[in-house]
Every structure is written in structure tokens, then in C-alpha cells.
Design an enzyme around this catalytic site. Structure first.
Site: not given
Length: 271
Positions: A36, A74, A77, A164
Site C-alpha cells: 500500500f 498489505w 481484511g 474520526d
């Protein structure tokens, strides 16, 4: 950007955009391996990785154009389901974040200043006034409640908060590990900023005490006073956000949410 990344990774890597609002995230694949990639991630990512809060950071490289690229492991999930937010592992990861001196020191070294309730109150008041929203009755009552409860929010232990907390930002891997991602809004604040949001949106009121015990805190009147203070100011900020974007339907939703918060404060907090 994909061309730049190809030069960094070398031959044979397939690079595709990972989606998202910023367009700065990518997935790189080669020989059954996935990374990623993200452009200009916060230096905070390294500490989050070391603490096991986000997937492992593999490397960080600076491109010729000055951009910094990070590569993370990575992991297969999925995002948590809404009902899974009640689980112990969610309480555990929040407790770990809020009690990490390493995360706190790193944010402070990056120049982040603690955000006090007085700061937040002044900011939201100025924002509402500039947008001409103070004429709404629910907003007037909400600001009155914020002013009344403001002394109850002072002199708290301020910690690293994600700010958040929603189920899409909590990733459950195939190995049953849970990671909290998307740290762009992180700040140093009262921890009720995080778990108040979680309780309101995901936990039935009759289970609030149980979840707080899971988290590791004994709830009292002051905790709920602070929690509702931050829920109200959060609702007001979202209201301003939608007003700036001229989204009347979303504004109406936030006003209804604000009305519910005001009613609860009148009945249970300020009684």
C-alpha cells in the site's frame, strides 16, 4: 505519479490507484506481493506502525520532485461492521492510543499543539457567526449549552485522539488483528472526543456503561458532561461544513441531530 512510483519500485510492479478522496494512495503488486503506497504521509505513520496501530511500514522514500512515498504491508481484511464497534478489541485499541506517550511525543515534535475546549468553543462560535447561522434556535440553544458546560471540560488530561472514529477506519485482518487507519485528523485533545463519537453512533445507550468499563474507565457525571459538550461542538462543525458546501439536506440532518442532543442535555445533563 504512477510513472514516478514505477521508477522507485523498479521493473515488474503493477501500480493502480487505491481510491479515496485525495487520490494520493496506490496499490503495487508483483509476484503475489502487495504494498500500500501513499504520497506525503505524515511522519506520524512510523510511530503508529511501531505501536502496531496501523499495518507495518516497510519503507519511506523521497522522490526527485520532493514528494515522500511510504510503503506499508498489505493485509487482507475488511472494515468492521457497525455492530462490531461494541467489541473489546475496539476499546483496547482506543485505550492504547490514548495512553501512548510515544504517539503524544511524536505529535508534539511535529508541532501539534493541544486543542483545548476553549479553543474549540471560540472557533465554532466564530465559524457560525461568519456563516450567518446563529439565527437558528437549535444553534442558539446549543451554544448556550456549550457555554454552560465549558468549565466542566477544562483541566483535563489531553492525549492523542484519532478524531474520526467510524467503522470504515477500523480494519479487521484475516488473522483477527484490528488496525485503525486514516490519521489525517489526529490531534491532541480530551479522549472523550473519540469515545463519545463511538458511543453516540454505534453503542445503544443501555450499553454505554459496559463499553466504558471495557475501555478501562469508570463513568461519572463529569465524563458525560464533557462527552456531550464535544458531541454538540462536533455537530455544529459538521453543520458549518455542510453550510459552506451549500448542502441544505445535510444541514437539516445536522439540525435534527443537534435538536436531539439539546433535548438530552436539558433532560439528563443539566437537570
Amino acid at each position: 505519479m504512477i510513472e514516478w512510483l514505477g521508477q522507485v519500485l523498479g521493473v515488474g510492479w503493477k501500480i493502480t490507484p487505491a481510491g479515496g478522496l485525495t487520490g494520493d494512495a496506490y496499490v503495487a503488486e508483483k509476484d503475489n506481493r502487495r504494498l500500500f503506497l501513499k504520497r506525503n504521509s505524515s511522519p506520524f505513520l512510523a510511530v503508529l506502525s511501531a505501536e502496531g496501530i496501523v499495518p507495518k511500514l516497510i519503507w519511506t522514500k523521497r522522490l526527485e520532485n520532493g514528494d515522500v512515498i511510504t510503503a506499508q504491508e498489505w493485509l487482507e481484511g475488511r472494515a468492521l461492521k457497525s455492530y462490531e464497534m461494541q467489541h473489546q478489541r475496539v476499546a483496547d485499541i482506543l485505550y492504547k492510543i490514548h495512553h501512548s506517550s510515544e504517539l503524544l511525543h511524536m505529535l508534539m515534535r511535529m508541532g501539534k499543539k493541544p486543542v483545548t475546549s476553549d479553543d474549540s468553543f471560540s472557533y465554532v462560535k466564530q465559524l457560525l457567526t461568519s456563516l450567518g447561522l446563529m439565527k437558528h434556535q437549535e444553534i442558539q440553544e446549543a451554544m448556550k449549552h456549550l457555554a454552560q458546560l465549558l468549565p466542566k471540560t477544562r483541566n483535563q488530561n489531553l492525549v492523542v485522539c484519532h478524531c474520526d472514529i467510524n467503522h470504515n477506519n477500523l480494519i479487521l485482518t484475516e488473522d483477527s488483528d484490528v488496525f485503525l487507519v486514516d490519521w489525517d485528523n489526529a490531534m491532541i485533545a480530551d479522549p472523550v472526543t473519540d469515545f463519545g463519537m463511538l458511543l453516540k453512533w454505534y453503542i445503544p445507550k443501555e450499553n454505554w456503561y459496559d463499553w466504558l468499563y471495557k475501555y478501562g474507565i469508570t463513568p461519572d457525571k463529569n465524563l458525560f458532561e464533557r462527552m456531550y459538550w464535544y458531541l454538540v461542538q462536533d455537530a455544529l462543525r459538521f453543520l458549518c461544513w455542510h453550510a459552506e458546501r451549500e448542502e441544505p439536506e445535510k444541514m437539516a440532518e445536522r439540525l435534527r441531530d443537534l435538536k436531539e442532543l439539546n433535548e438530552h442535555i436539558r433532560q439528563f445533563i443539566l437537570k
